[in-house]
Design a protein around this motif. Structure first.
Motif, PDB file in Angstrom:
ATOM      1  N   GLY A  39       1.008  -1.141  -0.019  1.00  0.00           N
ATOM      2  CA  GLY A  39      -0.003  -0.103   0.004  1.00  0.00           C
ATOM      3  C   GLY A  39       1.040   1.221  -0.157  1.00  0.00           C
ATOM      4  N   TYR A  68       2.719   1.802  -3.537  1.00  0.00           N
ATOM      5  CA  TYR A  68       1.561   2.297  -4.657  1.00  0.00           C
ATOM      6  C   TYR A  68       1.192   3.832  -4.393  1.00  0.00           C
ATOM      7  CZ  TYR A  68       1.935  -1.915  -7.673  1.00  0.00           C
ATOM      8  OH  TYR A  68       2.252  -2.817  -8.347  1.00  0.00           O
ATOM      9  N   GLU A  69       1.211   4.103  -3.221  1.00  0.00           N
ATOM     10  CA  GLU A  69       0.720   5.573  -2.913  1.00  0.00           C
ATOM     11  C   GLU A  69       2.081   6.163  -3.231  1.00  0.00           C
ATOM     12  OE1 GLU A  69      -0.440   5.754   1.009  1.00  0.00           O
ATOM     13  OE2 GLU A  69      -2.299   4.861   0.955  1.00  0.00           O
ATOM     14  N   ALA A 101      -3.959  -2.873   4.430  1.00  0.00           N
ATOM     15  CA  ALA A 101      -3.329  -1.750   3.887  1.00  0.00           C
ATOM     16  C   ALA A 101      -2.787  -2.141   2.436  1.00  0.00           C
ATOM     17  CB  ALA A 101      -2.509  -1.019   4.598  1.00  0.00           C
ATOM     18  N   SER A 102      -2.639  -3.304   2.264  1.00  0.00           N
ATOM     19  CA  SER A 102      -2.019  -3.668   1.013  1.00  0.00           C
ATOM     20  C   SER A 102      -3.065  -4.182   0.026  1.00  0.00           C
ATOM     21  CB  SER A 102      -1.054  -4.993   1.298  1.00  0.00           C
ATOM     22  OG  SER A 102       0.009  -4.271   2.110  1.00  0.00           O
ATOM     23  N   ARG A 158      -5.767   0.822  -1.859  1.00  0.00           N
ATOM     24  CA  ARG A 158      -4.161   1.274  -1.755  1.00  0.00           C
ATOM     25  C   ARG A 158      -3.298   0.706  -2.591  1.00  0.00           C
ATOM     26  NH1 ARG A 158      -2.413   2.131   4.502  1.00  0.00           N
ATOM     27  NH2 ARG A 158      -0.910   2.896   3.304  1.00  0.00           N
TER      28      ARG A 158
END
Length: 273
Positions: free
Chosen positions: A74, A77-78, A113-114, A118
């Motif tokens: 996450g 990739y953010e 979060a992954s 995200r």
């Protein structure tokens, strides 16, 4: 090809942050691929210490859907540009997974979060796939004789039934070079010798140049540990770089069984292939 360890359990250099996890950056011919993302965004801080920007990559691959390999997706990739490459992973990488221990059952699968949004939903790899020129993702290798998943690892099937985790989503990387084939693994849950044999079958006639990654040897009984090291030694790799779940006992067994150099690939270490 240059491989840089951005995350490992062992980080002896100043300014690096270690955790139980693994992340490798592969660079060749101006192209870059990330293999695994540790258990948090700490690998991004280690990349910054090395002066490595990860805002643009040409490929991202996940060895398997455990938190210590996928937890930083996450955050990655953010950071990356909107035209970032898709995540490549094995079918079932996002199923619920657990580990059984003295304290009971612990969740060890893909963290929230992954998951989307995200991190993107993965492009599923179920056959040998060229991620970049000369860099191949190989699907889960067949277990070798006498090998089986560790009983403490559990997963839920699509119907919600709990069963032994067979790591059918596990991906490894293979790349041919002048000295032979290099094999890169995350945890090698399907067996490091089995994965190396799979890569040699994919490149018939080639020798085994380097074997790199985490090998699940730390908790094996002495007899199984020796047999695993000997099975890899029979394939006669030219060099070996281990880390993460290998553990000190695993490292010692490999160094004893293999005639080639055995090196721990710690945080910040770069290897030229």
């Amino acid at each position: 090809m240059t491989i840089t360890a951005l995350m490992d359990d062992y980080c002896p250099k100043a300014r690096f942050c270690g955790e139980h996890g693994l992340s490798y950056l592969l660079e060749s011919g101006g192209r870059r691929a990330l293999f695994d993302a540790g258990q948090s965004g700490a690998f991004l801080r280690n990349a910054a210490v090395l002066g490595v920007g990860l805002g643009r990559l040409d490929a991202v691959a996940l060895s398997h859907g455990h938190y210590d390999h996928a937890g930083g997706l996450g955050a990655l990739y953010e950071l990356m540009a909107p035209d970032s490459p898709p995540l490549s992973a094995g079918p079932g990488y996002d199923r619920e997974r657990f580990s059984l221990g003295p304290a009971g059952k612990s969740s060890i699968g893909l963290p929230a979060a992954s998951r989307p949004p995200r991190a993107p939903a993965a492009r599923l790899v179920d056959r040998p796939t060229e991620l970049l020129p000369g860099l191949f993702a190989l699907p889960a290798a067949a277990y070798g004789p006498g090998e089986a998943p560790a009983p403490r690892f559990r997963a839920l099937d699509p119907a919600g039934n709990e069963l032994a985790d067979d790591f059918s989503d596990e991906l490894s990387l293979a790349l041919p070079g002048r000295e032979g084939v290099t094999v890169i693994t995350g945890c090698a849950h399907r067996g490091i010798a089995a994965i190396a044999r799979q890569a040699l079958d994919f490149f018939p006639g080639a020798r085994l140049d380097a074997v790199i990654g985490g090998f699940p040897l730390a908790d094996l009984p002495d007899g199984e540990l020796a047999r695993s090291a000997e099975a890899l030694a029979e394939l006669n790799p030219r060099r070996l770089y281990c880390g993460h779940c290998t553990g000190p006992r695993g490292y010692a067994a490999l160094a004893l069984a293999l005639p080639c150099p055995v090196t721990w690939l710690h945080c910040g270490l770069r290897v030229e292939l």
